[in-house]
Design an enzyme around this catalytic site. Sequence first.
Site, PDB file in Angstrom:
ATOM      1  N   GLU A   1       0.023  -9.873   5.146  1.00  0.00           N
ATOM      2  CA  GLU A   1       1.200  -8.868   6.154  1.00  0.00           C
ATOM      3  C   GLU A   1       0.866  -9.247   7.602  1.00  0.00           C
ATOM      4  O   GLU A   1       2.300  -9.511   8.561  1.00  0.00           O
ATOM      5  CB  GLU A   1       1.355  -7.507   5.574  1.00  0.00           C
ATOM      6  CG  GLU A   1       1.913  -7.267   4.565  1.00  0.00           C
ATOM      7  CD  GLU A   1       1.151  -5.540   4.279  1.00  0.00           C
ATOM      8  OE1 GLU A   1       0.286  -5.060   4.374  1.00  0.00           O
ATOM      9  OE2 GLU A   1       2.802  -4.945   3.471  1.00  0.00           O
TER      10      GLU A   1
ATOM     11  N   ARG B   1       3.463   4.541   7.124  1.00  0.00           N
ATOM     12  CA  ARG B   1       2.699   2.924   8.383  1.00  0.00           C
ATOM     13  C   ARG B   1       3.702   3.062   8.940  1.00  0.00           C
ATOM     14  O   ARG B   1       3.116   2.557  10.079  1.00  0.00           O
ATOM     15  CB  ARG B   1       2.723   1.836   6.821  1.00  0.00           C
ATOM     16  CG  ARG B   1       1.890   0.964   7.175  1.00  0.00           C
ATOM     17  CD  ARG B   1       2.063   0.167   6.986  1.00  0.00           C
ATOM     18  NE  ARG B   1       0.279   0.165   5.856  1.00  0.00           N
ATOM     19  CZ  ARG B   1      -0.542  -0.374   6.370  1.00  0.00           C
ATOM     20  NH1 ARG B   1      -1.147  -1.203   7.003  1.00  0.00           N
ATOM     21  NH2 ARG B   1      -1.700  -0.323   5.999  1.00  0.00           N
TER      22      ARG B   1
HETATM   23  N1  MTE Z   1       2.374 -14.334  -0.267  1.00  0.00           N
HETATM   24  C1  MTE Z   1       3.076 -14.856  -0.912  1.00  0.00           C
HETATM   25  N2  MTE Z   1       2.740 -16.788  -1.334  1.00  0.00           N
HETATM   26  N3  MTE Z   1       3.690 -14.941  -2.413  1.00  0.00           N
HETATM   27  C2  MTE Z   1       3.985 -12.856  -1.777  1.00  0.00           C
HETATM   28  O1  MTE Z   1       4.525 -12.278  -2.662  1.00  0.00           O
HETATM   29  N4  MTE Z   1       2.888 -11.143  -0.630  1.00  0.00           N
HETATM   30  C3  MTE Z   1       2.673 -10.633  -0.004  1.00  0.00           C
HETATM   31  C4  MTE Z   1       1.409 -11.642   0.950  1.00  0.00           C
HETATM   32  N5  MTE Z   1       1.673 -12.670   1.025  1.00  0.00           N
HETATM   33  C5  MTE Z   1       2.782 -12.975  -1.058  1.00  0.00           C
HETATM   34  C6  MTE Z   1       2.104 -13.214   0.002  1.00  0.00           C
HETATM   35  C7  MTE Z   1       1.562  -9.417   0.718  1.00  0.00           C
HETATM   36  S1  MTE Z   1       3.464  -8.213   0.670  1.00  0.00           S
HETATM   37  C8  MTE Z   1       0.836  -8.923   0.789  1.00  0.00           C
HETATM   38  S2  MTE Z   1       0.687  -7.112   0.293  1.00  0.00           S
HETATM   39  C9  MTE Z   1       0.123  -9.279   0.423  1.00  0.00           C
HETATM   40  O2  MTE Z   1       0.298 -10.829   0.221  1.00  0.00           O
HETATM   41  C10 MTE Z   1      -0.717  -9.249  -0.848  1.00  0.00           C
HETATM   42  O3  MTE Z   1      -2.205 -10.249  -1.414  1.00  0.00           O
HETATM   43  P1  MTE Z   1      -3.153  -9.999  -1.068  1.00  0.00           P
HETATM   44  O4  MTE Z   1      -4.142  -8.193  -0.961  1.00  0.00           O
HETATM   45  O5  MTE Z   1      -3.934 -10.702  -1.566  1.00  0.00           O
HETATM   46  O6  MTE Z   1      -3.032 -10.170   0.946  1.00  0.00           O
HETATM   47  N1  LUZ Z   2       0.703   0.203  -0.220  1.00  0.00           N
HETATM   48  C1  LUZ Z   2       1.516   1.246  -0.020  1.00  0.00           C
HETATM   49  C2  LUZ Z   2       0.836  -0.352   0.804  1.00  0.00           C
HETATM   50  O1  LUZ Z   2       0.709   2.524  -1.303  1.00  0.00           O
HETATM   51  N2  LUZ Z   2       0.202   1.746   0.441  1.00  0.00           N
HETATM   52  C3  LUZ Z   2      -0.042   1.594   1.616  1.00  0.00           C
HETATM   53  O2  LUZ Z   2      -0.394   1.555   2.872  1.00  0.00           O
HETATM   54  C4  LUZ Z   2       0.667  -0.259   1.681  1.00  0.00           C
HETATM   55  N3  LUZ Z   2      -0.107  -1.096   3.486  1.00  0.00           N
HETATM   56  C5  LUZ Z   2       1.098  -2.520   2.828  1.00  0.00           C
HETATM   57  C6  LUZ Z   2       1.396  -2.550   1.669  1.00  0.00           C
HETATM   58  N4  LUZ Z   2       1.672  -1.464   0.434  1.00  0.00           N
HETATM   59 MO1  MOS Z   3       2.539  -5.806   0.040  1.00  0.00          MO
HETATM   60  S1  MOS Z   3       4.464  -4.792   1.471  1.00  0.00           S
HETATM   61  O1  MOS Z   3       1.619  -4.784   0.676  1.00  0.00           O
HETATM   62  O2  MOS Z   3       3.152  -5.893  -1.632  1.00  0.00           O
END
Ligand code: MTE
Ligand code: LUZ
Ligand code: MOS
Length: 748
Positions: free
Chosen positions: A704, A302
């Site tokens: 993210e 990534r």
């Molecule tokens: N928001 C909260 N409150 N707590 C979390 O742990 N994780 C983040 C984001 N927002 C997180 C968060 C991360 S790393 C990701 S990948 C996404 O939420 C995952 O959830 P989604 O795929 O439903 O957006």
């Molecule tokens: N996890 C993963 C990830 O396994 N592949 C991905 O591309 C990725 N990208 C963002 C966060 N987690």
């Molecule tokens: Mo988020 S780093 O893809 O859990």
Amino acid sequence: MNYDSIKHVRGESKFIDDLSTPDGLLHAFPFCSSIAHGKILKIDLDDALKIDGVVKIITKEDIPGENQIGGIIQDEELFASSEVHFVGQPIALVVAKNKFIARKAAQLIKIDYKELPAIIDPREAFVKNNLIIPPRIFSCGNIESAFTQCKYIVEGRVDSGAQEHIYLETQGAMAVPTENGLKIFSSTQSPTQVQRITSRVLNLPMNKIEVDVPRIGGGFGGKEDQATPWAVMCALAVNKLRAPVKLILPRQVDMRITGKRHPYSSDFKIGLNEDGKILAYEVTFFQNAGAAADLSPAVLDRTLFHCTNSYFIPNVKATGISCKTNLPPNTAFRGFGGPQGMFVIEAALNKSAEVMNVDVTLLQRKNLLKENDTFHYGQTAERCSAVKCFSKVEEKFQLQKRVEEINQFNRENYLVKKGIYVMPVCFGISFTTTFLNQASALVHVYTDGSVGISTAAVEMGQGVNEKMRDIAAKIFSIDKSKIKIESTNTTRVANTSATAASKGADLNGFATKSACELILNRLKEFIAQEMKISFDEIYFRDEEVYSNEKKLNIPWSELIQRAYFARINLSAHAHHATKDIFFDKEKNKGKPFAYHSYGSAITEVTLDCLRGTYLIESVKVVHDFGKSLNPLVDKGQAEGAIVQGIGWMTMEEVIYNGKGKLVTDALSTYKIPDIHFAPNEMEIVFLEDAENPYGPFQSKAIGEPPLMYGIGAFFALRNAMKSFHPNKQFDFIAPLTHEKVLMALHSK
Ligand code: MTE
Ligand code: LUZ
Ligand code: MOS
């Protein structure tokens, strides 16, 4: 509002440690390496076993299957067998009557090591050829010939630090024996990963292992892979003792022994023409992976995907080197390598602007990605809103005027300086490992008309459950209060991908939508037959059925009752897989992302040049959310991500000593943004007329992407520093803590 908010505020939400205690619950605590690298010569458990209340000390000898928890690469033992590779690496597990005894006994285990030299620095690991995988290269065009066309060639080095996840709920799990196997309650983003690795370690088929995740108290990527070992350890103890076992890491232990965001050290060389167009970009990333692969290869990919961020560059050569060091294996963290890559290109542009003596926003604007531009990995930019967001943020928040005001302020003040910076972001949405882009949902409509939904998504505070309710409420045209989201459970929804890559709401949203539509269509067929009307004329609105604008007077609950008596199937399961994405990992070309997310943010800071302290005054954003499923949840996600990104760039400093021991292992020494540090003002503007055919109801992933607006804080601060010391060269080393600012301003 997030479905869980009220319960959270009242303290009613249950996390692993709050679940009701099963009879005879035992408590586990890991015994971990105290050195970063060495051979294990001898382990003496005698003193520990003598403590009253110790039930068993589990070691690698007790493992019926494989002593192996590695995901992408099988290079990580559950319990170190002959060598340890990082401080905190688990060696054994004490099981006792209570957690205090377990912890005390772990301290009494005696171990002799033959210490070996430890490597902490990724560049040193590279020189010694200590790599996780062979170097990865993403490229397009021809940089060699492009560099010969450049008027300006600028080189530099950039370093970014680790980041601790500080999820509110620390890592933990509880496992209980069942008639045929066991059930694990885990604080994981990836229930199937826990199930799969438990199956491998216990040598049991996956169908004997049920994993349940009620919700998790934050993950931020830290529980994508690294929730697994604690769950597996509990399962192993249950397997041995046939009693329930719980393991919750205390905060300081969690901080010491789990992996973090990867620190990177990078070298860049960028070439621009007379007009400031970037013609060539060469970059090498040294990723500090820690002692095992974990998710590092995917994180590195990534970084390579996002190394040009929101800019179009025709000739690119990006090399990624995953360096094996003697630190806890670093892991997923919101942005997943993207931020590390974007920080470098932004630094390269800033240094170029300095060399060319132009405003950096000029270079940014000139190189922003446009519709149909091709990324270096072969995908073309579609519905590209990079320019739109950048222009909008400049206009809406009167960038030019603010810059002039700030310049004026800086002329009038010697010891206090202000800084401003515009940060564009482009983030690819999909797991870059294509097969992970799938999810499913199971929907039940009960006879009273209430609805229960299970999906592959884990609720971690990001509001995915609320979005699933939004989707089901839309399809059925019923009030959200009728819809409940169940825990994430491997017996209801199997073979799940981690809730990660910001894809939770997209993938599970589509699956939920399909499952609801299956039921809805059965209901329509039933009505069509009963009422002898045409299927196509039937629609639902506010819990009522209509045909050609005529209300049929069958309220939702009554309809469900009637359908049940007519023996209509009121349950459905649906699977979703993202279409038309692929990536060739040999050529490093393809169309890995369903779509991209775009936006731009303006950050303003005030710097006290005498003390090195600073305030983040404001962050103002125009972001392309698509058509938001839930604007309040999305706004919260954007704000939270921005503050987390600013923390990474400014105050959050992870320090290991030369022997690989974490020094910043408590919230007193590792500072994260609090309410005083967070920007005084945050304004999040949703880009108008945004749409996205690749997200459910035209929505876009949000978890993210906004984190990377935080990078703007680094450059805003650097601009304030430059106003104080216009002729000084400042490094690109993050985090830019108060201490570092002070040193940079006043060192010779
Ligand atoms: N928001 C909260 N409150 N707590 C979390 O742990 N994780 C983040 C984001 N927002 C997180 C968060 C991360 S790393 C990701 S990948 C996404 O939420 C995952 O959830 P989604 O795929 O439903 O957006
Ligand atoms: N996890 C993963 C990830 O396994 N592949 C991905 O591309 C990725 N990208 C963002 C966060 N987690
Ligand atoms: Mo988020 S780093 O893809 O859990």
